[in-house]
Motif scaffolding. Structure first.
Motif, PDB file in Angstrom:
ATOM      1  N   ARG A   1      -2.570   5.104   0.765  1.00  0.00           N
ATOM      2  CA  ARG A   1      -1.432   5.160   1.699  1.00  0.00           C
ATOM      3  C   ARG A   1      -0.181   5.750   1.057  1.00  0.00           C
ATOM      4  NH1 ARG A   1      -3.150   5.795   6.402  1.00  0.00           N
ATOM      5  NH2 ARG A   1      -0.952   5.737   6.935  1.00  0.00           N
ATOM      6  N   ASN A   2      -0.297   6.260  -0.182  1.00  0.00           N
ATOM      7  CA  ASN A   2       0.801   7.012  -0.791  1.00  0.00           C
ATOM      8  C   ASN A   2       0.424   8.488  -0.835  1.00  0.00           C
ATOM      9  OD1 ASN A   2       2.460   4.773  -1.385  1.00  0.00           O
ATOM     10  ND2 ASN A   2       1.272   4.323  -3.243  1.00  0.00           N
TER      11      ASN A   2
ATOM     12  N   ALA B   1       0.806  -1.219   0.000  1.00  0.00           N
ATOM     13  CA  ALA B   1       0.000   0.000   0.000  1.00  0.00           C
ATOM     14  C   ALA B   1       0.838   1.268   0.000  1.00  0.00           C
ATOM     15  CB  ALA B   1      -0.940   0.015   1.201  1.00  0.00           C
ATOM     16  N   ASP B   2       2.023   1.234   0.629  1.00  0.00           N
ATOM     17  CA  ASP B   2       2.781   2.487   0.745  1.00  0.00           C
ATOM     18  C   ASP B   2       4.260   2.338   0.436  1.00  0.00           C
ATOM     19  OD1 ASP B   2       3.671   1.207   3.025  1.00  0.00           O
ATOM     20  OD2 ASP B   2       3.003   2.737   4.431  1.00  0.00           O
ATOM     21  N   ALA B   3       4.671   1.195  -0.098  1.00  0.00           N
ATOM     22  CA  ALA B   3       6.049   0.967  -0.552  1.00  0.00           C
ATOM     23  C   ALA B   3       7.082   1.149   0.561  1.00  0.00           C
ATOM     24  CB  ALA B   3       6.399   1.875  -1.735  1.00  0.00           C
TER      25      ALA B   3
ATOM     26  N   ARG C   1       3.891   6.409 -10.645  1.00  0.00           N
ATOM     27  CA  ARG C   1       4.328   6.432  -9.250  1.00  0.00           C
ATOM     28  C   ARG C   1       5.831   6.673  -9.250  1.00  0.00           C
ATOM     29  NH1 ARG C   1       1.433   0.919  -7.243  1.00  0.00           N
ATOM     30  NH2 ARG C   1      -0.675   1.716  -6.901  1.00  0.00           N
TER      31      ARG C   1
ATOM     32  N   LEU D   1      -4.385   6.105 -12.690  1.00  0.00           N
ATOM     33  CA  LEU D   1      -2.998   6.225 -12.245  1.00  0.00           C
ATOM     34  C   LEU D   1      -2.100   6.501 -13.441  1.00  0.00           C
ATOM     35  CD1 LEU D   1      -0.799   5.894 -10.010  1.00  0.00           C
ATOM     36  CD2 LEU D   1      -0.768   3.449 -10.558  1.00  0.00           C
TER      37      LEU D   1
ATOM     38  N   PRO E   1      -6.598   2.861  -4.646  1.00  0.00           N
ATOM     39  CA  PRO E   1      -5.443   1.995  -4.344  1.00  0.00           C
ATOM     40  C   PRO E   1      -4.217   2.738  -3.814  1.00  0.00           C
ATOM     41  CG  PRO E   1      -6.069   1.870  -6.701  1.00  0.00           C
ATOM     42  CD  PRO E   1      -6.858   2.967  -6.095  1.00  0.00           C
TER      43      PRO E   1
ATOM     44  N   ASP F   1     -11.843   2.491  -1.859  1.00  0.00           N
ATOM     45  CA  ASP F   1     -11.237   1.506  -2.761  1.00  0.00           C
ATOM     46  C   ASP F   1     -10.109   2.146  -3.581  1.00  0.00           C
ATOM     47  OD1 ASP F   1     -12.769   3.166  -4.307  1.00  0.00           O
ATOM     48  OD2 ASP F   1     -13.829   1.570  -5.388  1.00  0.00           O
TER      49      ASP F   1
ATOM     50  N   HIS G   1       6.905   7.015   1.269  1.00  0.00           N
ATOM     51  CA  HIS G   1       8.006   6.648   0.375  1.00  0.00           C
ATOM     52  C   HIS G   1       7.661   6.927  -1.082  1.00  0.00           C
ATOM     53  CE1 HIS G   1      10.624   4.480   3.283  1.00  0.00           C
ATOM     54  NE2 HIS G   1       9.503   4.432   3.957  1.00  0.00           N
ATOM     55  N   MET G   2       6.377   6.834  -1.396  1.00  0.00           N
ATOM     56  CA  MET G   2       5.971   6.851  -2.796  1.00  0.00           C
ATOM     57  C   MET G   2       4.989   7.989  -3.057  1.00  0.00           C
ATOM     58  SD  MET G   2       6.465   4.870  -5.481  1.00  0.00           S
ATOM     59  CE  MET G   2       6.352   3.059  -5.475  1.00  0.00           C
TER      60      MET G   2
ATOM     61  N   VAL H   1       1.594  -2.514  -8.357  1.00  0.00           N
ATOM     62  CA  VAL H   1       0.711  -3.243  -7.440  1.00  0.00           C
ATOM     63  C   VAL H   1      -0.519  -2.417  -7.026  1.00  0.00           C
ATOM     64  CG1 VAL H   1       1.887  -2.496  -5.318  1.00  0.00           C
ATOM     65  CG2 VAL H   1       0.703  -4.707  -5.376  1.00  0.00           C
ATOM     66  N   ARG H   2      -1.629  -3.102  -6.832  1.00  0.00           N
ATOM     67  CA  ARG H   2      -2.783  -2.519  -6.140  1.00  0.00           C
ATOM     68  C   ARG H   2      -2.985  -3.354  -4.894  1.00  0.00           C
ATOM     69  NH1 ARG H   2      -6.347   0.458  -9.913  1.00  0.00           N
ATOM     70  NH2 ARG H   2      -4.951   0.854 -11.658  1.00  0.00           N
ATOM     71  N   TYR H   3      -2.745  -2.751  -3.756  1.00  0.00           N
ATOM     72  CA  TYR H   3      -2.745  -3.550  -2.520  1.00  0.00           C
ATOM     73  C   TYR H   3      -4.113  -4.160  -2.269  1.00  0.00           C
ATOM     74  CZ  TYR H   3      -5.480  -0.311   0.329  1.00  0.00           C
ATOM     75  OH  TYR H   3      -6.503   0.432   0.861  1.00  0.00           O
ATOM     76  N   ASN H   4      -5.159  -3.537  -2.805  1.00  0.00           N
ATOM     77  CA  ASN H   4      -6.508  -3.971  -2.430  1.00  0.00           C
ATOM     78  C   ASN H   4      -7.192  -4.872  -3.457  1.00  0.00           C
ATOM     79  OD1 ASN H   4      -6.719  -1.921  -4.230  1.00  0.00           O
ATOM     80  ND2 ASN H   4      -8.032  -0.603  -2.984  1.00  0.00           N
TER      81      ASN H   4
ATOM     82  N   GLN I   1       5.425   6.989   7.304  1.00  0.00           N
ATOM     83  CA  GLN I   1       6.465   7.307   6.332  1.00  0.00           C
ATOM     84  C   GLN I   1       5.859   7.338   4.929  1.00  0.00           C
ATOM     85  OE1 GLN I   1       9.684   4.492   6.739  1.00  0.00           O
ATOM     86  NE2 GLN I   1       9.890   4.847   8.947  1.00  0.00           N
TER      87      GLN I   1
ATOM     88  N   LYS J   1       6.387  -2.299  -6.988  1.00  0.00           N
ATOM     89  CA  LYS J   1       5.763  -1.202  -6.248  1.00  0.00           C
ATOM     90  C   LYS J   1       5.047  -0.212  -7.161  1.00  0.00           C
ATOM     91  CE  LYS J   1      10.346   0.986  -6.104  1.00  0.00           C
ATOM     92  NZ  LYS J   1      11.029  -0.145  -6.774  1.00  0.00           N
ATOM     93  N   THR J   2       5.464  -0.140  -8.420  1.00  0.00           N
ATOM     94  CA  THR J   2       4.821   0.830  -9.307  1.00  0.00           C
ATOM     95  C   THR J   2       3.515   0.283  -9.887  1.00  0.00           C
ATOM     96  OG1 THR J   2       6.306   0.047 -11.034  1.00  0.00           O
ATOM     97  CG2 THR J   2       6.881   2.116  -9.972  1.00  0.00           C
TER      98      THR J   2
ATOM     99  N   HIS K   1      -5.382  -6.161   7.338  1.00  0.00           N
ATOM    100  CA  HIS K   1      -5.106  -4.730   7.466  1.00  0.00           C
ATOM    101  C   HIS K   1      -4.224  -4.412   6.269  1.00  0.00           C
ATOM    102  CE1 HIS K   1      -3.036  -1.065   9.062  1.00  0.00           C
ATOM    103  NE2 HIS K   1      -4.238  -0.826   9.538  1.00  0.00           N
ATOM    104  N   TRP K   2      -4.259  -3.146   5.798  1.00  0.00           N
ATOM    105  CA  TRP K   2      -3.474  -2.852   4.591  1.00  0.00           C
ATOM    106  C   TRP K   2      -1.986  -3.119   4.777  1.00  0.00           C
ATOM    107  CZ3 TRP K   2       0.131   0.879   5.490  1.00  0.00           C
ATOM    108  CH2 TRP K   2      -0.136   1.815   6.473  1.00  0.00           C
TER     109      TRP K   2
END
Lengths: 603, 603
Positions: B226-227, A455-457, B97, B94, B223, B221, B79-80, A528-531, B77, A525-526, A540-541
């Motif tokens: 968290r960035n 979700a946040d790399a 990123r 999107l 994605p 939803d 990061h992205m 992915v969709r965590y959800n 944090q 990381k560029t 949890h995310w």
């Protein structure tokens, strides 16, 4: 006038002895909300001296309880080991320097030295956050185990009766207390009252080597005074262990010092710390150590290399730490073995007390830790023999060469670091299917590896996601289940439904009380969709991870490769961080079979 | 019946305002044992909302005070950074990123978000360890500067007179206090009473852009929740800043929302947080955000981009933080600029108060920080224009393209991260001899680099050896001055004698009160002898470093190369971590010349 009073109480776990082993158990159980008490007969805690080396695996274990930060802040780190041997001109010279730790996967690739009192303080501070403190001074007077088979087999019964005497302070009278406990842990040291009272024998013998120990802040021109240094001279052997601040510990060989009698005994009245230092000086030549104004601590020892014949009685009373194994301190293992005994036992007791696991789970404590203690002593014998042996010279070809010594030092690196500890096959350790994750060795701890949160790399250390919270962890390696790979994503969705059914059945619907689930995807990381994963794999995310390098290009990546995971697998990690079993992604049924062997059937 | 009382007091530094700028100054001065007081008119501290982004350089600065640990433990944090733009099917998609931070040498390559109250708590906790707390509520009533030139020039005088009113609690009366201060710091925010009372003008204008801010825990939803996400849609712009826990901050463009009147004003009575969220939703399509039960905090702003005409009056009263510069929050700079103002000022005041430096040193505060504030506003104008601009589409070719936006985002990465802050030439910044260490840019902070301690091969981060303790640091790059290179060792010995003479003269023999000295040798961990250097270069064994990779093969190495040091050099690092000057190893005389330009002549 003081009179004696008697009161009765009950408790789930009573721990006798508040050294590192006892405190580790107390902290772990308190953290898991177990009703626990810990007593000690000493009125105050140790302030200096005694055991003080923390091995790399122990640092990892402490970190799993959130305790490594303070250890690393206060302790000294030993990164380098130096070896000194006789020089051609008399005296000693530097032969070699090598990494102190030989364990490539260690998260903390160094030993930490810190005096025992400071380590105990770390546990005490943590315990107090859970509302637990040591009851002291309190002396155990008697311990009795019920002879009623039904009671012994009833996990809710209190079959252990311990009588304690609380020593009065000033004008207060002594007080007698009868404690009824479900379980008792004897953590009362090498001369364990619990062990002796229960008639558990120690097997093994005294060593022939006698050593002195001196803690001081040295003034010296010796260039390796801040490294672990092994000195073999023609005038005796000596080992240097640098400690917190500017302190140093010297281990000094006394066998031929003239202070040891023919029967191998030494009279502590005849020798003091300054005499020990004088003996050390002979092996230091041509380097010098000035006589300090004060010696922080000193002792002389000739410890036996022994293991208790049993580590438990009826899985109701357990012994941990020095109470069940003693060995020489030079390999720096004592406190580590003790802490890891309790680490192994605490989560198992928690599972039984919560009604999740059957009492039979507790048999694995002795099975796993007694074998380790025996291996430790086998190693210690070899190490002590080489360390105390005379150096090889032109004249003395039978002596110990640097190559001999270095070889054993490095061969046993995995063992002495604790990193290589390997629990054998048991109901907790199912050794099939290793091929699905060739470097997540079943029975060994999960090696550190940095993954990114989808979700946040953010880079996260997997070991930090495996805290000692008594839950089993499932690492679900899903392959490239991103939207780029709709087929794999579909497979993951399907098998997750099956996994969900298995876990619901095992836990009667309370999955996350017993389990935590982390998913690890082979994607970037560029993209992915965590959800887009099933919710079970991202409760949890922060639980959805990917195997990629972080944005700074310095952390993480190649996790599948380093763990030897081909495309997919599910890895079950025990609550203590050791790999329990591995199964194929599309075969969650085996997970059910594994857990049913020790979890209690749900009503 | 309450009556008013008057008392008088004196103090070295009085700080007015206990936001991040004031607390940073108070903590830094208290840490340096300066007699300091800090007052605030608010009866309690801020608990939520307000500024909350900590840039990479600010994290480094906080670490130099030992405060980064708690920040990193509590904060989120980033990061992205994700960029969303209009999709061909309506709504957004999107586009890209990229790393949120573009600053290759950042030690912490991410932004930290944490609400202002938590950041203030970190300062407050640290201050209390030095015995300092905020006096509140206390309102400044008047401030007067002596008109006596001699008094103003006397570093021991108390030429600032501030009258305070302490507000009574319950039945207690208000109390009036007359404070005589050597120095006053106005850290009292954008509407600074200190600034207005002293008649310091703000230069610049209001912006045309109006934004709303909402803090919430979203169910969505989307994605990239968290960035850090910059959303440019055909229905308005929006920025997402994830925060601690599961919280998120939304910045929402309001220019065309219908809530802004023609004169660019907004009536806060007409709009609330749920209306702001409704506007945000339009730009989120096709993603959705559920309406939360509670909004943590919200506001609407149209901040001016303005800089104070002066940052000090007679080098006796200073203004810091929002009191001297205001700008838009989207670039996340406000609190960072504030903290770094105080970081720049605190050590200079300490040097003057200790009698080491002349009052003229304090002129460098305005010189260095006013230029930075102006640069910040120039950047902010460009950034705000692009961020608030309509996206480029087929129909609207004059709009802002993703490429335009990304370019400015990355071009200014060094600036927005704080890493690239570059102080211009002054008596503190001697820009000659850069060629001796080409990547230790004079006027910039020392980049992180791991070296090994010679004595124990422990890897240490050089930034951790440059704490904000008010001392200048000398980094002595000695080349390969090991026993393998006797000639170089001899050269080092000789020039160290000269350096010793220079420092003895500058400090009247108290070298280590003003200086700390680190030596960095180009040699290896297996060969080095830490104690063959002159004592000045190893005042403690931990001060002797080598440029080598650590025993695990993962940390350190190539420091000379990364710093662009050829064979040898001496680098003077200011107490705030910025490179002040560089000289040749065999020319310590230049060090004397540099320091004599601002240190007071020793009697």
């Amino acid at each position: 006038m003081p009179t004696s009073t008697i009161r009765e109480s009950d408790v789930d776990v009573l721990i006798i002895g508040a050294g590192p082993a006892g405190l580790m158990a107390a902290n772990a159980l308190a953290r898991n909300s177990v009703k626990v008490r810990i007593i000690d007969q000493r009125p105050v805690k140790v302030a200096a001296g005694q055991a003080d080396g923390i091995q790399p695996r122990t640092s990892e274990v402490l970190q799993s309880y959130g305790l490594a930060g303070r250890l690393l802040e206060q302790g000294n780190q030993m990164h380098m080991a130096a070896f000194y041997n006789p020089s051609s001109t008399g005296g000693i010279e530097l032969t070699d320097r090598v990494p102190d730790v030989t364990a490539p996967t260690a998260r903390y690739p160094f030993e930490v030295t810190l005096h025992q009192g400071a380590i105990e303080a770390i546990f005490l501070e943590s315990m107090r956050e859970f509302g637990l403190d040591v009851t002291r001074p309190a002396i155990p007077v008697s311990i009795q185990l019920s002879e009623d088979e039904l009671e012994l087999k009833d996990p809710d019964a209190y079959p252990v009766r311990v009588v304690l005497r609380h020593l009065g302070h000033e004008n207060n009278a002594d007080e007698t207390e009868v404690v009824h406990a479900k379980f008792v842990i004897g953590a009362d040291g090498a001369h364990s009252w619990v062990r002796k009272t229960l008639g558990i024998a120690m097997e093994g013998e005294q060593t022939e080597y006698i050593w002195g120990v001196v803690d001081l802040t040295p003034e010296t021109d010796f260039p390796d005074i801040r490294n672990k240094s092994a000195i073999h001279s023609n005038n005796g052997s000596c080992m240097i262990i640098p400690r917190e601040g500017d302190k140093v510990r010297l281990y000094i060989q006394l066998d031929e010092s003239g202070f040891v009698s023919r029967n191998g005994r030494i009279d502590k009245g005849k020798i003091g710390p300054y005499q020990l230092l004088e003996i050390a000086r002979k092996s230091f030549h041509p380097y010098s150590i000035q006589t300090p104004e004060k010696i922080d601590w000193w002792t002389i020892y000739n410890i036996g290399q022994r293991v208790a014949s049993r580590f438990s009685v009826q899985e109701r009373v357990f012994i941990v730490g020095d109470a069940c194994h003693t060995h020489s301190p030079k390999a720096g293992q004592g406190m580590n073995a003790s802490i890891n005994d309790s680490h192994n036992l605490a989560w198992k007791l928690t599972h039984v007390l919560r009604g999740w696991a059957d009492l039979t789970l507790l048999k694995t404590y002795e099975f796993e830790r007694r074998k380790y203690a025996q291996d430790l002593i086998d190693f210690d014998k070899q190490f002590a023999r080489l360390f105390s042996g005379k150096p090889r010279t032109e004249q003395f070809q039978d002596g110990v060469s640097h190559e001999d010594f270095l070889k054993i030092f490095q061969t046993f690196g995995g063992f002495t670091s604790g990193i290589g500890i390997h629990y054998a096959e048991s109901l907790l350790t199912n050794v099939t299917h290793q091929h699905l994750a060739t470097n997540l060795i079943i029975g060994q701890r999960v090696p550190p590896q940095i993954f990114l949160r989808a979700a946040d790399a953010r880079p996260v250390e997997i070991q930090d996601l495996l805290p000692s919270d008594a839950r089993f962890k499932l690492l679900v390696f899903t392959g490239d289940s991103s939207s780029r790979s709709p087929l794999q994503l579909e497979k993951v969705r399907k098998t997750t439904e099956e996994l969900h059914r298995v876990l619901m059945e095992l836990t009667a619907g309370r999955i996350f009380e017993l389990f935590d689930i982390l998913s690890i995807r082979a994607t970037t990381k560029t993209k992915v969709r965590y959800n887009d994963l099933p919710v079970l794999l991202r409760s949890h995310w922060s639980k959805a991870l990917i195997d990629d390098i972080d944005v700074s290009g310095t952390k993480g990546g190649d996790g599948y490769k380093k763990y030897g995971v081909g495309t997919e697998a599910v890895v079950v990690v025990r609550p203590d961080g050791y790999v329990g079993m591995i199964t194929a992604l599309d075969n969650p049924t085996r997970i059910g079979v594994y857990f049913k062997s020790f979890l209690r059937a749900n009503e």
